[in-house]
Design an enzyme around this catalytic site. Structure first.
Site, PDB file in Angstrom:
ATOM      1  N   GLU A   1      21.270   6.492  13.344  1.00  0.00           N
ATOM      2  CA  GLU A   1      19.919   5.914  13.373  1.00  0.00           C
ATOM      3  C   GLU A   1      18.898   7.032  13.248  1.00  0.00           C
ATOM      4  OE1 GLU A   1      19.572   3.324  16.808  1.00  0.00           O
ATOM      5  OE2 GLU A   1      21.237   2.096  16.130  1.00  0.00           O
TER       6      GLU A   1
ATOM      7  N   HIS B   1       8.788  -0.718  16.926  1.00  0.00           N
ATOM      8  CA  HIS B   1       9.962  -0.639  16.051  1.00  0.00           C
ATOM      9  C   HIS B   1       9.493  -0.904  14.631  1.00  0.00           C
ATOM     10  CE1 HIS B   1      13.898  -1.118  14.321  1.00  0.00           C
ATOM     11  NE2 HIS B   1      14.453  -0.779  15.481  1.00  0.00           N
TER      12      HIS B   1
ATOM     13  N   ARG C   1      11.158   7.066  14.723  1.00  0.00           N
ATOM     14  CA  ARG C   1      10.451   5.787  14.636  1.00  0.00           C
ATOM     15  C   ARG C   1       8.942   5.866  14.563  1.00  0.00           C
ATOM     16  NH1 ARG C   1      13.877   2.209  18.757  1.00  0.00           N
ATOM     17  NH2 ARG C   1      15.650   2.320  17.360  1.00  0.00           N
TER      18      ARG C   1
ATOM     19  N   HIS D   1       8.076  -2.513  20.914  1.00  0.00           N
ATOM     20  CA  HIS D   1       9.529  -2.547  21.131  1.00  0.00           C
ATOM     21  C   HIS D   1       9.962  -1.934  22.457  1.00  0.00           C
ATOM     22  CE1 HIS D   1      13.749  -2.487  20.006  1.00  0.00           C
ATOM     23  NE2 HIS D   1      13.809  -1.172  20.125  1.00  0.00           N
TER      24      HIS D   1
ATOM     25  N   ARG E   1      10.869   7.888  22.259  1.00  0.00           N
ATOM     26  CA  ARG E   1      12.295   7.770  22.555  1.00  0.00           C
ATOM     27  C   ARG E   1      13.141   7.856  21.283  1.00  0.00           C
ATOM     28  NH1 ARG E   1      15.931   3.020  22.728  1.00  0.00           N
ATOM     29  NH2 ARG E   1      14.205   1.995  21.695  1.00  0.00           N
TER      30      ARG E   1
HETATM   31  P1  FAD Z   1      16.232  -5.539  31.007  1.00  0.00           P
HETATM   32  O1  FAD Z   1      17.520  -5.577  30.331  1.00  0.00           O
HETATM   33  O2  FAD Z   1      15.064  -5.998  30.244  1.00  0.00           O
HETATM   34  O3  FAD Z   1      16.337  -6.401  32.345  1.00  0.00           O
HETATM   35  C1  FAD Z   1      15.173  -6.660  33.101  1.00  0.00           C
HETATM   36  C2  FAD Z   1      15.530  -7.639  34.193  1.00  0.00           C
HETATM   37  O4  FAD Z   1      14.495  -7.677  35.160  1.00  0.00           O
HETATM   38  C3  FAD Z   1      15.700  -9.073  33.722  1.00  0.00           C
HETATM   39  O5  FAD Z   1      16.802  -9.617  34.393  1.00  0.00           O
HETATM   40  C4  FAD Z   1      14.416  -9.756  34.194  1.00  0.00           C
HETATM   41  O6  FAD Z   1      14.535 -11.124  34.409  1.00  0.00           O
HETATM   42  C5  FAD Z   1      14.207  -9.021  35.503  1.00  0.00           C
HETATM   43  N1  FAD Z   1      12.840  -9.081  36.006  1.00  0.00           N
HETATM   44  C6  FAD Z   1      11.706  -8.607  35.438  1.00  0.00           C
HETATM   45  N2  FAD Z   1      10.648  -8.850  36.231  1.00  0.00           N
HETATM   46  C7  FAD Z   1      11.116  -9.496  37.330  1.00  0.00           C
HETATM   47  C8  FAD Z   1      10.511 -10.034  38.499  1.00  0.00           C
HETATM   48  N3  FAD Z   1       9.202  -9.974  38.704  1.00  0.00           N
HETATM   49  N4  FAD Z   1      11.303 -10.630  39.410  1.00  0.00           N
HETATM   50  C9  FAD Z   1      12.638 -10.732  39.225  1.00  0.00           C
HETATM   51  N5  FAD Z   1      13.265 -10.261  38.119  1.00  0.00           N
HETATM   52  C10 FAD Z   1      12.514  -9.641  37.198  1.00  0.00           C
HETATM   53  N6  FAD Z   1      18.218   0.358  23.348  1.00  0.00           N
HETATM   54  C11 FAD Z   1      19.268   1.099  22.946  1.00  0.00           C
HETATM   55  O7  FAD Z   1      19.601   2.105  23.591  1.00  0.00           O
HETATM   56  N7  FAD Z   1      19.997   0.716  21.870  1.00  0.00           N
HETATM   57  C12 FAD Z   1      19.702  -0.378  21.117  1.00  0.00           C
HETATM   58  O8  FAD Z   1      20.387  -0.704  20.172  1.00  0.00           O
HETATM   59  C13 FAD Z   1      18.563  -1.146  21.496  1.00  0.00           C
HETATM   60  N8  FAD Z   1      18.200  -2.225  20.776  1.00  0.00           N
HETATM   61  C14 FAD Z   1      17.179  -3.008  21.225  1.00  0.00           C
HETATM   62  C15 FAD Z   1      16.874  -4.180  20.532  1.00  0.00           C
HETATM   63  C16 FAD Z   1      15.910  -5.041  21.030  1.00  0.00           C
HETATM   64  C17 FAD Z   1      15.578  -6.300  20.271  1.00  0.00           C
HETATM   65  C18 FAD Z   1      15.232  -4.715  22.222  1.00  0.00           C
HETATM   66  C19 FAD Z   1      14.197  -5.641  22.772  1.00  0.00           C
HETATM   67  C20 FAD Z   1      15.511  -3.542  22.893  1.00  0.00           C
HETATM   68  C21 FAD Z   1      16.482  -2.682  22.401  1.00  0.00           C
HETATM   69  N9  FAD Z   1      16.795  -1.505  23.071  1.00  0.00           N
HETATM   70  C22 FAD Z   1      17.864  -0.747  22.651  1.00  0.00           C
HETATM   71  C23 FAD Z   1      16.155  -1.171  24.337  1.00  0.00           C
HETATM   72  C24 FAD Z   1      17.073  -1.588  25.486  1.00  0.00           C
HETATM   73  O9  FAD Z   1      17.713  -2.792  25.163  1.00  0.00           O
HETATM   74  C25 FAD Z   1      16.294  -1.780  26.776  1.00  0.00           C
HETATM   75  O10 FAD Z   1      15.468  -0.680  27.006  1.00  0.00           O
HETATM   76  C26 FAD Z   1      17.245  -1.915  27.958  1.00  0.00           C
HETATM   77  O11 FAD Z   1      18.187  -2.913  27.682  1.00  0.00           O
HETATM   78  C27 FAD Z   1      16.463  -2.242  29.207  1.00  0.00           C
HETATM   79  O12 FAD Z   1      17.373  -2.537  30.224  1.00  0.00           O
HETATM   80  P2  FAD Z   1      16.843  -2.787  31.694  1.00  0.00           P
HETATM   81  O13 FAD Z   1      18.027  -3.087  32.521  1.00  0.00           O
HETATM   82  O14 FAD Z   1      15.943  -1.696  32.094  1.00  0.00           O
HETATM   83  O15 FAD Z   1      15.905  -4.087  31.556  1.00  0.00           O
HETATM   84  C1  SIN Z   2      17.789  -0.792  16.825  1.00  0.00           C
HETATM   85  O1  SIN Z   2      18.912  -1.267  16.809  1.00  0.00           O
HETATM   86  O2  SIN Z   2      17.151  -0.474  15.825  1.00  0.00           O
HETATM   87  C2  SIN Z   2      17.154  -0.576  18.144  1.00  0.00           C
HETATM   88  C3  SIN Z   2      17.709   0.639  18.734  1.00  0.00           C
HETATM   89  C4  SIN Z   2      16.871   1.095  19.883  1.00  0.00           C
HETATM   90  O3  SIN Z   2      15.852   0.511  20.195  1.00  0.00           O
HETATM   91  O4  SIN Z   2      17.257   2.094  20.465  1.00  0.00           O
END
Ligand code: FAD
Ligand code: SIN
Length: 535
Positions: free
Chosen positions: A118, A246, A294, A355, A390
């Site tokens: 990537e 993104h 990005r 993103h 990032r």
């Molecule tokens: P999340 O997975 O967002 O979980 C947050 C949790 O907190 C959820 O359960 C939510 O309900 C809960 N929550 C929030 N507020 C409250 C509240 N007030 N009370 C109770 N619960 C609450 N990163 C990569 O490294 N590789 C990738 O390929 C990649 N692709 C991506 C593609 C997309 C479309 C997106 C959107 C992001 C991508 N990212 C990628 C980024 C990555 O997915 C996220 O940064 C990461 O998954 C965040 O994980 P997290 O556990 O911090 O939060």
């Molecule tokens: C993607 O798959 O392009 C998202 C990867 C990322 O957000 O790290």
């Protein structure tokens, strides 16, 4: 919910929250771990991750030094080098753990991992599960949590605020030393009551804030709640101006809110960006062309869209072997086909969308926030890994490494902490049901418009000043509503998103330079003063 007191409280059920929960639960089989999420179990940013997880696990063809270097280059001078080294070097062990918990990554015929590439990566090092890596990791984590007897996992519980000395009647300000977290107030949507949960240690793993913008790759849950709660509790928040757009969200006219992502891995496999006139334009902007970091690709697209007066550019995959495309990107192939785009014949319309939040709750190398007994990890935290931008696929890795680190610190301290009993129940006196939902929904639309129009990929001082004035008004009106209304998730999210918008704008105003994801045309150069901005 059966637990009202817990040693380990976890807010959020994405990769950060569940990894941490599994670790502390495994370390203390006799203690209960409580995981809360405001939505269904798997509705998280994690579930939507496509490209994969960046990790060095092929030391013959790659090295920690190269991954570190790539991360530092993307971060544009603001990464904490020690943290970068920690994440890159501890990453392989954490990835092995999630594989043990059941996550499957694609493999070659000889059994070695398939490794994608990537933007900004000098080597192919992205482990993935087709184009639904996040879905697969979330699935594995949820099943592991279900197998762990001492985790109580409660859905539809919206955490409103963290409890500190403020709730015991003390004046707490930004300069109060030793602010402590005693637990949370939570709106239990299963009973519609606000409950008080006392916790010895609390982890915020509440994810990102993409919903602050009109178009985002993030699902509806991404409203920055953890950051807003911490800021209200007078904890430190840093680098919020670095919002990553993104470059390639699918452009679908009329669709607002969550946009479908076309993973960067498509460009990693040879996808080419073209403008309105079908010209491949990236070479004009960066020698790394379509695989530049990005921030550069998103700004290049923004500039081409403005120059040619269009709402999107094209991603050309017509030269791909279709069968190979379908094998690596089945989800994208199906989505495109469902809206009449056959990638073998048609180019895909794409435009940038909010993103990822690089900043957040400031934490140290053990995942501790500035508030005692309050940890943060995953997207809501600012660990120092990402700096001003990032590197692709570094966030799933960061979430796992820091979930582990938080679990180590919380495990070492939990037995020295006592519950604080003198905390009042939630006081709803003087509030009534809001008469009109439109007061909330309209303010949300206004917020998203202000942020998208004035605080997007390209900024300037006039736009930022306009944004802050409009946010001030939205803030005043929403606080008035909050004081007089029975709270609802919509109102709480609006309040949190206005706070997050305010933090993004304020920190953007303090940064008198252009660096990484923050580009201000009034200060197009980098300042010699290299600093993180903390509020
Ligand atoms: P999340 O997975 O967002 O979980 C947050 C949790 O907190 C959820 O359960 C939510 O309900 C809960 N929550 C929030 N507020 C409250 C509240 N007030 N009370 C109770 N619960 C609450 N990163 C990569 O490294 N590789 C990738 O390929 C990649 N692709 C991506 C593609 C997309 C479309 C997106 C959107 C992001 C991508 N990212 C990628 C980024 C990555 O997915 C996220 O940064 C990461 O998954 C965040 O994980 P997290 O556990 O911090 O939060
Ligand atoms: C993607 O798959 O392009 C998202 C990867 C990322 O957000 O790290």
């Amino acid at each position: 919910m059966s637990i009202q007191k817990t040693d380990f409280l976890v807010i959020g059920s994405g990769i950060a929250g569940l990894t941490y929960a599994l670790k502390v639960a495994d370390r203390f089989p006799d203690k209960k771990v409580l995981v809360l999420t405001k939505a269904t179990a798997d509705e998280t940013n994690t579930k939507y991750a496509q490209g994969g997880i960046a990790v060095v696990n092929d030391l013959e063809n790659d090295s920690f030094a190269k991954h570190i270097e790539d991360t530092l280059i993307a971060g544009d001078g603001l990464c904490n080098e020690k943290i970068v080294e920690i994440v890159v070097k501890e990453g392989p062990e954490r990835v092995n753990e999630i594989i043990e918990w059941g996550a499957r990554f694609d493999k070659e015929a000889d059994g070695d991992f398939k490794r994608g590439k990537e933007g900004g990566h000098s080597e192919s090092r992205i482990l993935h599960h087709k184009d639904i890596t996040g879905w697969e990791m979330e699935r594995a984590l949820i099943s592991a949590v279900e197998r762990q007897k001492n985790i109580e996992f409660v859905k539809h519980c919206f955490v409103v605020d963290i409890l500190t000395q403020h709730h015991r009647g003390y004046l707490v300000t930004k300069s109060t030393p030793d602010i402590e977290c005693y637990g949370v107030y939570v709106l239990n949507l299963n009973t519609n009551k606000i409950e008080k949960i006392l916790a010895k240690t609390t982890l915020l793993a509440t994810g990102g804030n993409g919903q602050v913008y009109r178009t985002t790759t993030n699902p509806a849950i991404a409203t920055g709640d953890g950051v807003a709660m911490t800021y209200r509790a007078k904890g430190k928040i840093e680098n919020m101006e670095f919002i990553q757009f993104h470059p390639t969200a699918l452009y679908e006219p009329g669709v607002t809110g969550q946009a479908f992502l076309i993973t960067e891995a498509v460009r990693g496999d040879g996808g080419i960006l073209r403008n309105k006139h079908s010209e491949a334009f990236m070479e004009k902007y960066d020698e790394r062309k379509d695989l530049a970091p990005r921030d550069i690709v998103a700004r290049a697209i923004d500039s081409e869209m403005k120059r040619t007066g269009t709402e999107h550019v094209w991603l050309d995959c017509r030269h791909f072997d279709v069968e190979k495309f379908k094998e690596h990107f089945p989800n994208i192939y199906d989505k495109c086909l469902s809206i009449g785009i056959d990638i073998a014949k048609n180019m895909i319309p794409v435009s940038p969308a909010a993103h990822y939040s690089c900043g957040g709750i400031k934490t140290d190398e053990r995942g501790r926030s500035s508030i005692r007994n309050l940890y943060a990890c995953g997207e809501c935290a600012s660990t120092g890994l990402h700096g001003a931008n990032r590197l692709a696929s570094n966030s799933l890795l960061e979430a796992m490494v820091f979930a582990h680190r938080c679990s180590v610190d919380a495990s070492e301290t939990v037995n020295n902490i006592s519950f604080r009993e003198d905390l009042p129940d939630w006081n709803a006196r003087g509030t009534s049901e809001p008469r009109e939902m439109i007061l909330i929904t309209q303010s949300l639309k206004e917020l998203q418009l202000v942020m998208s129009d004035y605080v997007g990929i390209v900024r300037n001082d006039v736009r930022l000043q306009r944004a802050i004035r409009r946010l001030d008004l939205l803030w005043e009106e929403t606080e008035e509503l909050y004081r007089s209304s029975v709270v609802s998730p919509q109102l709480l999210e609006l309040r949190n998103m206005i706070t997050v918008g305010y933090l993004i704008v304020k920190e953007a105003m303090f940064r008198k330079e252009s660096r990484g994801l923050h580009y201000n045309t009034d200060y197009p150069e980098k300042s010699p003063l290299v600093q993180n901005i903390v509020l």
